[in-house]
Scaffold this active site. Sequence first.
Site, PDB file in Angstrom:
ATOM      1  N   SER A  26       0.844  -1.193  -0.003  1.00 46.49           N
ATOM      2  CA  SER A  26      -0.106   0.019  -0.105  1.00 46.49           C
ATOM      3  C   SER A  26       0.882   1.006  -0.018  1.00 46.49           C
ATOM      4  CB  SER A  26      -0.837   0.179   1.058  1.00 46.49           C
ATOM      5  OG  SER A  26      -0.298   0.168   2.422  1.00 46.49           O
ATOM      6  N   ARG A  37       0.770   5.523   0.930  1.00 44.17           N
ATOM      7  CA  ARG A  37       0.016   6.752   1.899  1.00 44.17           C
ATOM      8  C   ARG A  37       0.750   7.926   1.613  1.00 44.17           C
ATOM      9  NH1 ARG A  37       3.263   3.246   3.691  1.00 44.17           N
ATOM     10  NH2 ARG A  37       1.850   1.661   3.517  1.00 44.17           N
ATOM     11  N   ASP A  96      12.647   3.395   2.158  1.00 40.90           N
ATOM     12  CA  ASP A  96      11.503   3.403   3.410  1.00 40.90           C
ATOM     13  C   ASP A  96      12.239   2.990   4.593  1.00 40.90           C
ATOM     14  OD1 ASP A  96      11.481   0.719   2.596  1.00 40.90           O
ATOM     15  OD2 ASP A  96       9.496   0.759   2.160  1.00 40.90           O
ATOM     16  N   THR A  97      13.221   2.154   4.691  1.00 37.95           N
ATOM     17  CA  THR A  97      14.016   1.441   5.756  1.00 37.95           C
ATOM     18  C   THR A  97      14.927   2.768   6.413  1.00 37.95           C
ATOM     19  OG1 THR A  97      13.860  -0.598   5.086  1.00 37.95           O
ATOM     20  CG2 THR A  97      15.559  -0.167   6.651  1.00 37.95           C
ATOM     21  N   ASN A 129      18.040  -8.967   6.092  1.00 36.97           N
ATOM     22  CA  ASN A 129      16.705  -8.856   5.167  1.00 36.97           C
ATOM     23  C   ASN A 129      15.994 -10.375   5.407  1.00 36.97           C
ATOM     24  OD1 ASN A 129      15.673  -6.746   3.217  1.00 36.97           O
ATOM     25  ND2 ASN A 129      17.820  -6.838   3.106  1.00 36.97           N
TER      26      ASN A 129
END
Length: 482
Positions: free
Chosen positions: A17, A19, A237-238, A296
């Site tokens: 998703s 946002r 994003d990490t 990971n």
Amino acid sequence: MSAGVKAYAAVDLGASSGRVMVGRVGPDSVELSEAHRFPNRPVRVPEGLRWDVLALYGGVLDGLRAAGPVDSVGVDGWAVDYGLLDADGALLGNPVHYRDTRTEGVAEKVWATVPASELYAATGIQHAPFNTLYQLTAARSTAQFARAARVLLIPDLLTYWLTGELGTELTNASTTQLVDPRTRTWSSEVAERLGIDLGLFAPLRQPGDPAGTLRPEVLAETGLAGPVPVTAVGSHDTASAVAAIPASVERFAYICTGTWSLAGLELSAPVLTEESRAANFTNELGLDGTVRYLRNIMGLWLLQECVRAWGGPDLGLLLREAAGVLALRAVVDAGDEAFLAPGRMPQRIAEACRASGQPVPATRAEVTRCILDSLALAHRRAVLDAQRLADRPVDVVYLVGGGTRNALLCQLTADACGLPVVAGATEAAALGNVLVQARAHGLAGDLPALRRLLIRTRRRTRYTPRGGAGPWRAAEARLAVR
């Protein structure tokens, strides 16, 4: 809006998703609210699995419209994937999904030219079959790639569409397996040996650098009054999520949970030893000269795929039922590439348990408990291995991201690691995105200062470990003898 408080729009794109969040930041306040959330549904076409990037961009525009007036916009998203632009700046087809099969066997071809040990010593990036380096190698013989004038990683592509400005943000560039983590610049030696033209990438930029302003067409589409600057953030994003870890001590480990679990340490220099390579740890770049030394792990993808296969049962009820299942009855290796592709996840988990001589989960609750125990066990292994390989002991584990909503996973992680777990922000990536923007636009302070602001203003939950390490060591031994 209160005096001294500014508003920042964080575009945060996840694997399932996207946002747009609005952060309102003042000298002693951080408030985060959701303006718009939209699905990220990959599409399987005859050529393979692709991202529906136009739908994502439409969701971003809808989100900026819902956000209202903001002082800046920043974009973060997942790593390794990219779009190809032609000489006119037009996108050449939908970006390929990292779970596509086109990179099968490509790593071995690359290693024939640059052995895996040399590649790791030069770039510090773990082996994963979908690394950008392997994707580019797989794409090189295609007609589409022959027409490409630019390669833009996904957050940079969205930023380009918003601003018309080209750039390659460093924290995400570091995941391509084409950056030297010591110099924090492109590894020209690796690129030359593999015949990769680094000129396809736009110039590198750092978190906090200006990335342009919203184009007039974007202003008209969103109803925003310009000029609205766009700021480069930790676009992986990490990287943004780690920036938002509310750490009050230096000796900490972190786990960023979501579709993936990223577990490791924040260091000042990379660990490029052969032992580190064998343990499949990666050295990705973070804010302010830091290195994200991590492993990971397949993450909540395992549960997401099972829930999808089961037709979307109530997740809360499923977790409550899983809490009552016998602990560590059966576990799987949550880092195994066998779980990478979508489809048949409950059956694949059952097959893995059967192959290792363990009881096969028979109910949905038992499968769920197997997944959560396996994730906690993988978290334990990653945290222990990171400390050993980096010679850096830790006293506490900070857990951020979507997994913070899962109290059972948080408690199991504390039990497995034998360390207190402090659960921070669920929307950690968006929060880190906002804080980097705020700092670039006048909020003073280095990374520790930003974290002190989070400690003062954000709620956290602490989980104390229960029981001993014996059951976890025994479960790990069952995996080792497969």
